[in-house]
Enzyme design. Structure first.
Site, PDB file in Angstrom:
ATOM      1  N   ASN A  36       0.869  -1.185   0.000  1.00  0.00           N
ATOM      2  CA  ASN A  36       0.000   0.000   0.000  1.00  0.00           C
ATOM      3  C   ASN A  36       0.901   1.229   0.000  1.00  0.00           C
ATOM      4  O   ASN A  36       1.532   1.539   1.007  1.00  0.00           O
ATOM      5  CB  ASN A  36      -0.889  -0.038   1.254  1.00  0.00           C
ATOM      6  CG  ASN A  36      -1.729   1.216   1.395  1.00  0.00           C
ATOM      7  OD1 ASN A  36      -1.830   2.022   0.466  1.00  0.00           O
ATOM      8  ND2 ASN A  36      -2.352   1.374   2.564  1.00  0.00           N
ATOM      9  N   GLY A  94       1.761   1.740  10.802  1.00  0.00           N
ATOM     10  CA  GLY A  94       2.646   2.907  10.694  1.00  0.00           C
ATOM     11  C   GLY A  94       3.326   3.305  11.985  1.00  0.00           C
ATOM     12  O   GLY A  94       3.884   4.394  12.086  1.00  0.00           O
ATOM     13  N   GLU A 135      -6.960   4.218   7.962  1.00  0.00           N
ATOM     14  CA  GLU A 135      -6.728   5.657   7.721  1.00  0.00           C
ATOM     15  C   GLU A 135      -7.950   6.303   7.079  1.00  0.00           C
ATOM     16  O   GLU A 135      -8.229   7.477   7.313  1.00  0.00           O
ATOM     17  CB  GLU A 135      -5.462   5.833   6.870  1.00  0.00           C
ATOM     18  CG  GLU A 135      -4.216   5.547   7.702  1.00  0.00           C
ATOM     19  CD  GLU A 135      -3.000   5.098   6.908  1.00  0.00           C
ATOM     20  OE1 GLU A 135      -3.023   5.194   5.674  1.00  0.00           O
ATOM     21  OE2 GLU A 135      -2.033   4.630   7.539  1.00  0.00           O
ATOM     22  N   GLU A 193      -5.600  -5.589  10.571  1.00  0.00           N
ATOM     23  CA  GLU A 193      -4.636  -4.515  10.805  1.00  0.00           C
ATOM     24  C   GLU A 193      -4.955  -3.810  12.129  1.00  0.00           C
ATOM     25  O   GLU A 193      -5.786  -2.893  12.159  1.00  0.00           O
ATOM     26  CB  GLU A 193      -4.700  -3.489   9.679  1.00  0.00           C
ATOM     27  CG  GLU A 193      -4.322  -4.023   8.325  1.00  0.00           C
ATOM     28  CD  GLU A 193      -3.669  -2.948   7.459  1.00  0.00           C
ATOM     29  OE1 GLU A 193      -2.567  -3.178   6.981  1.00  0.00           O
ATOM     30  OE2 GLU A 193      -4.265  -1.870   7.303  1.00  0.00           O
ATOM     31  N   LYS A 221       0.102   4.338  -0.314  1.00  0.00           N
ATOM     32  CA  LYS A 221      -0.527   5.521   0.300  1.00  0.00           C
ATOM     33  C   LYS A 221      -0.281   6.777  -0.532  1.00  0.00           C
ATOM     34  O   LYS A 221      -0.235   6.710  -1.760  1.00  0.00           O
ATOM     35  CB  LYS A 221      -0.038   5.698   1.746  1.00  0.00           C
ATOM     36  CG  LYS A 221      -0.171   4.413   2.561  1.00  0.00           C
ATOM     37  CD  LYS A 221      -0.001   4.639   4.029  1.00  0.00           C
ATOM     38  CE  LYS A 221       0.027   3.293   4.755  1.00  0.00           C
ATOM     39  NZ  LYS A 221      -0.026   3.385   6.180  1.00  0.00           N
ATOM     40  N   HIS A 225      -9.692   0.753   4.932  1.00  0.00           N
ATOM     41  CA  HIS A 225      -8.402   0.945   5.603  1.00  0.00           C
ATOM     42  C   HIS A 225      -8.603   1.857   6.813  1.00  0.00           C
ATOM     43  O   HIS A 225      -9.395   2.800   6.769  1.00  0.00           O
ATOM     44  CB  HIS A 225      -7.383   1.554   4.626  1.00  0.00           C
ATOM     45  CG  HIS A 225      -5.983   1.511   5.150  1.00  0.00           C
ATOM     46  ND1 HIS A 225      -5.521   2.424   6.065  1.00  0.00           N
ATOM     47  CD2 HIS A 225      -4.962   0.647   4.909  1.00  0.00           C
ATOM     48  CE1 HIS A 225      -4.264   2.113   6.370  1.00  0.00           C
ATOM     49  NE2 HIS A 225      -3.899   1.051   5.681  1.00  0.00           N
ATOM     50  N   SER A 229       3.188  -2.586  10.407  1.00  0.00           N
ATOM     51  CA  SER A 229       4.629  -2.559  10.670  1.00  0.00           C
ATOM     52  C   SER A 229       5.343  -3.857  10.284  1.00  0.00           C
ATOM     53  O   SER A 229       6.289  -4.271  10.970  1.00  0.00           O
ATOM     54  CB  SER A 229       4.889  -2.203  12.140  1.00  0.00           C
ATOM     55  OG  SER A 229       4.343  -0.926  12.430  1.00  0.00           O
TER      56      SER A 229
HETATM   57  C1  PEP Z   1      -0.865  -0.177   5.961  1.00  0.00           C
HETATM   58  O1  PEP Z   1      -0.763   0.880   5.390  1.00  0.00           O
HETATM   59  O2  PEP Z   1      -1.854  -0.886   5.753  1.00  0.00           O
HETATM   60  C2  PEP Z   1       0.197  -0.611   6.866  1.00  0.00           C
HETATM   61  C3  PEP Z   1       0.113  -1.770   7.428  1.00  0.00           C
HETATM   62  O3  PEP Z   1       1.238   0.273   7.064  1.00  0.00           O
HETATM   63  P1  PEP Z   1       2.656  -0.067   7.790  1.00  0.00           P
HETATM   64  O4  PEP Z   1       3.160  -1.343   7.167  1.00  0.00           O
HETATM   65  O5  PEP Z   1       3.522   1.099   7.479  1.00  0.00           O
HETATM   66  O6  PEP Z   1       2.364  -0.240   9.235  1.00  0.00           O
END
Ligand code: PEP
Length: 246
Positions: free
Chosen positions: A9, A173, A97, A167, A11, A95, A208
């Site tokens: 992803n 993040g 975010e 997630e 972003k 997601h 992460s």
């Molecule tokens: C994500 O954007 O879905 C995500 C898991 O980000 P990160 O790997 O940076 O935690």
């Protein structure tokens, strides 16, 4: 029986040059036949470039979001059929975010899930609990509610045909990853909730993921890959994660 899948992803990152270079590096590093499936999700404005660059490569194209409308007077939206037309196969829906910054509700996410499937995209449905909800011991309840909203709207059997991304919000993040055991507990709960159809559903972990922790996640029986944010922007890291999924 379930093909592992690693989804990047990207972003709100990159310009055309960055996208073209990252794709070239990924394509060079992922030649030939692989057990794991690899998907990249650039921004909407880079989808066309990405689709043309990838061509018939074995790296699939995904979108970071999709409109819940099929067409009409919805300024700024991008429909699932527009994405499908560009060669896109997957669309992330719900997601954290988008839930946090744009107030997307479980109900809206359910509509997006259905809109994606109606246009022959595979939705990647994100679910996850906050740090507070985990502390309160209501993680499974929260995940159950998020999935139920989609089941109520689309029918339970349709969820099983999507990809589900667990997630935890506190891991996205942040550099703080769930333990493989914490993730496995939630993945097993999700799979059980899907019933017999869930045997083939791919449930991936996100939050992460890096080359140093991917292997231990993928070793868990109900973890079928990863949704990767930060580490997906570096070709060498992302490819290492993809290889760990094989
Ligand atoms: C994500 O954007 O879905 C995500 C898991 O980000 P990160 O790997 O940076 O935690």
């Amino acid at each position: 029986m379930r093909r592992q899948i690693v989804i990047g992803n990207w972003k709100l990152h990159g310009d055309q040059q960055f996208v073209a270079e990252l794709l070239r590096e990924l394509m060079n590093g992922w030649i030939g036949v692989h057990q794991a499936e690899v998907v990249v999700c650039p921004s909407f404005v880079h989808m066309d470039l990405a689709g043309r660059t990838l061509g018939h490569s074995n790296i699939m194209l995904g979108a970071q979001d999709v409109s819940h409308f099929a067409e009409g007077a919805y300024t700024g939206d991008v429909s699932a059929s527009m994405l499908h037309d560009l060669g896109c196969h997957y669309a992330i829906v719900g997601h954290s975010e988008r839930r946090r910054h744009y107030g997307e509700t479980n109900e809206l996410v359910a509509k997006k899930f259905q809109a994606a499937q109606d246009a022959r995209l595979v939705p990647i449905l994100c679910v996850g609990e906050s740090a507070k909800e985990r502390e309160q011991g209501i993680t499974l309840e929260v995940i159950g509610r998020q999935l139920q909203a989609v089941a109520d709207y689309c029918g339970a059997e349709r969820i099983a045909r999507g990809v589900i991304a667990y997630e935890p919000l506190w891991a996205v993040g942040t550099g703080k990853i769930a333990s493989p055991e914490q993730a496995q507990e939630v993945h097993e709960f999700i799979r059980r909730g899907l019933g017999p159809a869930g045997v083939v559903t791919r449930i991936v972990y996100g939050g992460s993921v890096t080359p140093s922790n991917a292997q231990s996640m993928f070793a868990m029986p109900d973890i079928d890959g990863a949704l990767v944010g930060g580490a997906a922007l570096r070709a060498s890291d992302f490819l290492e994660i993809c290889r760990a999924a094989e």
